[in-house]
Design an enzyme around this catalytic site. Structure first.
Site, PDB file in Angstrom:
ATOM      1  N   PRO A   2       0.832  -1.202   0.000  1.00 27.14           N
ATOM      2  CA  PRO A   2       0.000   0.000   0.000  1.00 27.14           C
ATOM      3  C   PRO A   2       0.868   1.254   0.000  1.00 27.14           C
ATOM      4  O   PRO A   2       1.828   1.365   0.768  1.00 27.14           O
ATOM      5  CB  PRO A   2      -0.798  -0.130   1.299  1.00 27.14           C
ATOM      6  CG  PRO A   2      -0.817  -1.594   1.590  1.00 27.14           C
ATOM      7  CD  PRO A   2       0.514  -2.098   1.123  1.00 27.14           C
ATOM      8  N   GLU A   3       0.543   2.174  -0.889  1.00 30.66           N
ATOM      9  CA  GLU A   3       1.278   3.426  -0.974  1.00 30.66           C
ATOM     10  C   GLU A   3       0.419   4.544  -0.403  1.00 30.66           C
ATOM     11  O   GLU A   3      -0.602   4.288   0.230  1.00 30.66           O
ATOM     12  CB  GLU A   3       1.665   3.687  -2.435  1.00 30.66           C
ATOM     13  CG  GLU A   3       2.520   2.576  -3.039  1.00 30.66           C
ATOM     14  CD  GLU A   3       2.892   2.818  -4.494  1.00 30.66           C
ATOM     15  OE1 GLU A   3       2.873   3.989  -4.935  1.00 30.66           O
ATOM     16  OE2 GLU A   3       3.194   1.843  -5.204  1.00 30.66           O
ATOM     17  N   HIS A  93      -3.808 -15.465  10.170  1.00 31.88           N
ATOM     18  CA  HIS A  93      -2.981 -14.323   9.786  1.00 31.88           C
ATOM     19  C   HIS A  93      -3.393 -13.038  10.502  1.00 31.88           C
ATOM     20  O   HIS A  93      -2.861 -11.969  10.195  1.00 31.88           O
ATOM     21  CB  HIS A  93      -3.030 -14.123   8.274  1.00 31.88           C
ATOM     22  CG  HIS A  93      -2.472 -15.287   7.501  1.00 31.88           C
ATOM     23  ND1 HIS A  93      -1.183 -15.747   7.679  1.00 31.88           N
ATOM     24  CD2 HIS A  93      -3.042 -16.097   6.566  1.00 31.88           C
ATOM     25  CE1 HIS A  93      -0.967 -16.771   6.869  1.00 31.88           C
ATOM     26  NE2 HIS A  93      -2.072 -17.018   6.203  1.00 31.88           N
ATOM     27  N   ARG A 112       2.143 -12.215   5.036  1.00 34.94           N
ATOM     28  CA  ARG A 112       3.583 -12.420   4.880  1.00 34.94           C
ATOM     29  C   ARG A 112       4.389 -11.982   6.103  1.00 34.94           C
ATOM     30  O   ARG A 112       5.592 -12.183   6.152  1.00 34.94           O
ATOM     31  CB  ARG A 112       4.077 -11.694   3.628  1.00 34.94           C
ATOM     32  CG  ARG A 112       3.390 -12.190   2.351  1.00 34.94           C
ATOM     33  CD  ARG A 112       3.951 -11.559   1.103  1.00 34.94           C
ATOM     34  NE  ARG A 112       5.332 -11.983   0.854  1.00 34.94           N
ATOM     35  CZ  ARG A 112       6.045 -11.585  -0.198  1.00 34.94           C
ATOM     36  NH1 ARG A 112       5.514 -10.743  -1.078  1.00 34.94           N
ATOM     37  NH2 ARG A 112       7.273 -12.008  -0.361  1.00 34.94           N
TER      38      ARG A 112
END
Length: 281
Positions: A2-3, A93, A112
């Site tokens: 995400p930017e 997760h 991740r």
């Protein structure tokens, strides 16, 4: 990852959902996901705190809490933060779960496990090297400051845009898109750009970021907003992820190279390469 537009979208959504809510409990299900402390210390520090505001600094999600504390998330590649009802079943997760008064929960999920969360006082946040060293925000960056940043380095312009210490929040997607809009090859040297080219790049950068925020960000892979919905800006991308396809302007095949370790897509006809030996306008 995400930017700026994606994190801004998440911050706005969470702000609407969480502003004024009180924290009543914390579960740290994967200790490595948090910076400093453990479950018991986080429980003690967070219990009864009210979430006053949710904002963004660069790619960081920043929650301002009562009592002068700041809960900060770095989503990295696959991190997600959203609000779930009491009926939600926590999955493998979901590494950090914050319980709210009324039964809802804030969940930090990261498949991740590259992302993390940190809890800081104002002084601790200001002294945290990652936060302290962030460059200026692109949406409020002025042309004179931007020109100075570019003039100070011979590095390739794509690498400069990705350097969070120079400008905060820009990632691969919006670096490629802004360079295309300004007609600048990603391998151009930053210091070789004329005033008009630098100003055109800043204008293009601000435009593409604002458009992406309005569209709720770009969902290329994992990104979802605070409500779990996908962004829509990916359908408007001109070059990112389109290597080998036709340029929207000239119809030449878009090319792909690596700059600063990242894949860079550009049009060899529409984007000129500027070097210090040959300044162009």
């Amino acid at each position: 990852m995400p930017e700026l537009p994606e994190v801004e979208t998440i911050a706005r959504g969470l702000g609407t959902l969480l502003r004024g809510r009180t924290i009543v409990g914390v579960e740290i299900r994967y200790p490595e996901i948090v910076l400093g402390g453990d479950g018991s210390s986080w429980e003690q520090r967070l219990a009864t705190r009210t979430i006053q505001e949710v904002g963004r600094r660069g790619k960081l999600l920043v929650c301002t809490l009562s009592g002068g504390l700041f809960l900060v998330f770095h989503l990295k590649m696959t991190g997600r933060v959203w609000v779930v009802p009491l009926s939600y079943r926590v999955c493998m997760h979901d590494h950090l779960v914050i319980h709210l008064q009324g039964g809802e929960r804030v969940v930090f999920n990261d498949q991740r496990k590259f992302g993390y969360a940190g809890l800081f006082t104002a002084d601790e946040l200001a002294a945290w090297p990652f936060y302290r060293d962030l460059g200026p925000e692109p949406l409020t960056l002025t042309p004179p400051v931007f020109r100075k940043i570019l003039a100070s380095t011979r590095a390739r312009i794509k690498a400069v845009l990705l350097d969070q210490k120079r400008i905060a929040g820009i990632g691969n997607i919006y670096a490629d898109e802004s360079l295309f809009r300004a007609g600048i090859h990603p391998c151009s040297q930053a210091c070789a750009l004329s005033v008009s080219r630098a100003d055109a790049l800043l204008d293009g950068l601000k435009e593409v970021l604002a458009e992406a925020i309005k569209a709720g960000g770009s969902s290329i892979r994992d990104y979802r907003n605070a409500h779990g919905d996908r962004g829509l800006f990916q359908v408007n991308l001109s070059v990112y992820g389109r290597g080998g396809l036709a340029c929207n302007r000239c119809h030449a095949p878009l090319e792909v190279i690596r700059v600063a370790g990242r894949t860079s897509t550009f049009c060899p006809h529409c984007q000129a390469c500027f070097k210090i030996t040959s300044r162009h306008d």
